[in-house]
Design a protein around this motif. Structure first.
Motif, PDB file in Angstrom:
ATOM      1  N   CYS A 103       0.839  -1.192   0.000  1.00  0.00           N
ATOM      2  CA  CYS A 103       0.000   0.000   0.000  1.00  0.00           C
ATOM      3  C   CYS A 103       0.879   1.248   0.000  1.00  0.00           C
ATOM      4  N   CYS A 106       0.214   3.091   3.774  1.00  0.00           N
ATOM      5  CA  CYS A 106       0.667   2.507   5.044  1.00  0.00           C
ATOM      6  C   CYS A 106       1.796   1.497   4.872  1.00  0.00           C
ATOM      7  N   CYS A 123      -6.436  -1.081   0.075  1.00  0.00           N
ATOM      8  CA  CYS A 123      -5.598  -1.624   1.153  1.00  0.00           C
ATOM      9  C   CYS A 123      -6.503  -2.244   2.215  1.00  0.00           C
ATOM     10  N   CYS A 126      -5.505  -0.152   5.852  1.00  0.00           N
ATOM     11  CA  CYS A 126      -5.905   1.231   6.135  1.00  0.00           C
ATOM     12  C   CYS A 126      -7.068   1.694   5.260  1.00  0.00           C
ATOM     13  N   HIS A 128      -7.102   2.539   2.169  1.00  0.00           N
ATOM     14  CA  HIS A 128      -6.691   3.448   1.100  1.00  0.00           C
ATOM     15  C   HIS A 128      -7.011   2.846  -0.272  1.00  0.00           C
TER      16      HIS A 128
HETATM   17 ZN   LIG Z   1      -2.735   0.962   3.624  1.00  0.00          ZN
END
Ligand SMILES: [Zn+2]
Length: 337
Positions: A103, A106, A123, A126, A128
């Motif tokens: 990712c 993160c 992700c 997190c 994302h």
């Molecule tokens: Zn992430």
């Protein structure tokens, strides 16, 4: 989720080392290995070798990567069911450059490709959303097992949930999980009529015995002459334990239970002097593969010609296959208290 281990490795590597780890222990090591083949997300040209009946490949990004050893039992599955079982004959290691994806926010590898929506990645850690994962090249050690000789097709024998229950940690998510060989063996015996095949696997594994069951190592006359002739060509007029010996006094000794398997295995035999062969079959002489030396039971120490063999190195170069069989012989004949 996409485990790091399942993503992109380079095929451009050379085999640099053959690893052979023959430590003896009281519990046979067995592994449940995930072999997803073409079903892997991101599979494509990922460099993994999925000829399940012959090889299994992994690398040093995978947990337990260095614990797997020659002589271990390998059970491959595809999450739904057992694919097959065998014993590892050799492990080749090499170095490779591997591309790892993560990712961009993160840095975790727990990313998922989305098939319909944009951006294409999400992700799992997190949340994302992104169009392309971060890429990082890492030097890894690659491992490739060879296990074709003992392969037993396992399709239809055991389900995914049955296999999980055989693992040391049934809830494990690892692609290489330690399994309980005694349980796996019993489950295979229950699921199939091929008791001889299962016993054959057991004999080839580091520990041929479990729960007090003994494998027998016997001689046979079927095909013996051809087998002996081949060994004489390969080995010459040499008793594998005691050294140069005239051919007339040499016999071809199977190192495994021929009666169980009914076939001659490549490198499954050695030439032995006739009396040595007899004493080997009885377990009175065995080979400690960790040191490569002969072990003669104390009751023979009163006979100088046998006493002098105790602790001596074997007279021929042992192959990894020999060591696996000799170790199984040792464990079958010298069960530990
Ligand atoms: Zn992430």
């Amino acid at each position: 989720m996409i485990p790091e281990a399942d993503i992109g490795a380079s095929r451009d590597y050379e085999l640099v080392d053959v690893r052979a780890n023959f430590t003896t222990k009281n519990v046979a090591a067995a592994w449940l290995m995930l072999a997803l083949g073409a079903n892997r997300e991101h599979a494509g040209n990922d460099g993994y070798d999925d000829r399940a009946s012959l090889h299994y490949s992994w690398d040093s990004t995978v947990q337990n990567h260095a614990r797997v050893a020659v002589g271990d039992v390998i059970a491959l599955w595809d999450r739904k069911e057992l694919v097959g079982v065998s014993v590892i004959e050799a492990i080749n290691t090499a170095s490779a450059e591997k591309v790892l994806y993560s990712c961009p926010r993160c840095g975790k590898a727990d990313i998922k490709r989305r098939h319909r929506e944009k951006p294409a990645y999400r992700c799992g850690k997190c949340g994302h959303l992104f169009a392309a994962p971060r890429q990082k090249t890492k030097s890894v050690t690659t491992y490739r097992s060879s296990h074709g000789k003992r392969w037993m097709n396992g399709r239809g024998l055991l389900s995914g949930s049955e296999l999980r229950a055989l693992c040391e940690s049934p809830k494990s998510q690892l692609s290489m999980r330690p399994a309980r060989w005694e349980r796996l063996r019993q489950a295979l015996l229950d699921a199939t009529g091929q008791a001889s095949t299962v016993k054959d696997i057991a004999a080839a594994a580091r520990l041929a015995i479990a729960g007090g069951h003994k494998e027998s190592f016997v001689r046979t006359r079927v095909g013996q002459e051809a087998f002996r002739a081949r060994l004489l060509r390969e080995q010459g007029e040499v008793c594998a334990f005691t050294g140069p010996t005239p051919a007339d006094a040499l016999e071809a000794a199977h190192l495994y239970s021929y009666a169980e398997s009914g076939e001659h295995h490549e490198y499954g035999g050695l030439l032995l002097r006739r009396d040595i062969h007899r004493l080997f079959d009885l377990g009175h002489i065995a080979v400690d593969v960790a040191s490569g030396t002969l072990d003669v039971i104390p009751s023979l120490h009163g006979y100088p010609c046998y006493a002098q063999l105790h602790g001596q190195p074997v007279a021929v170069q042992l192959r990894p296959e020999h060591r696996v069989w000799l170790d199984a012989h040792w464990l079958g004949k010298r069960p530990r208290a």
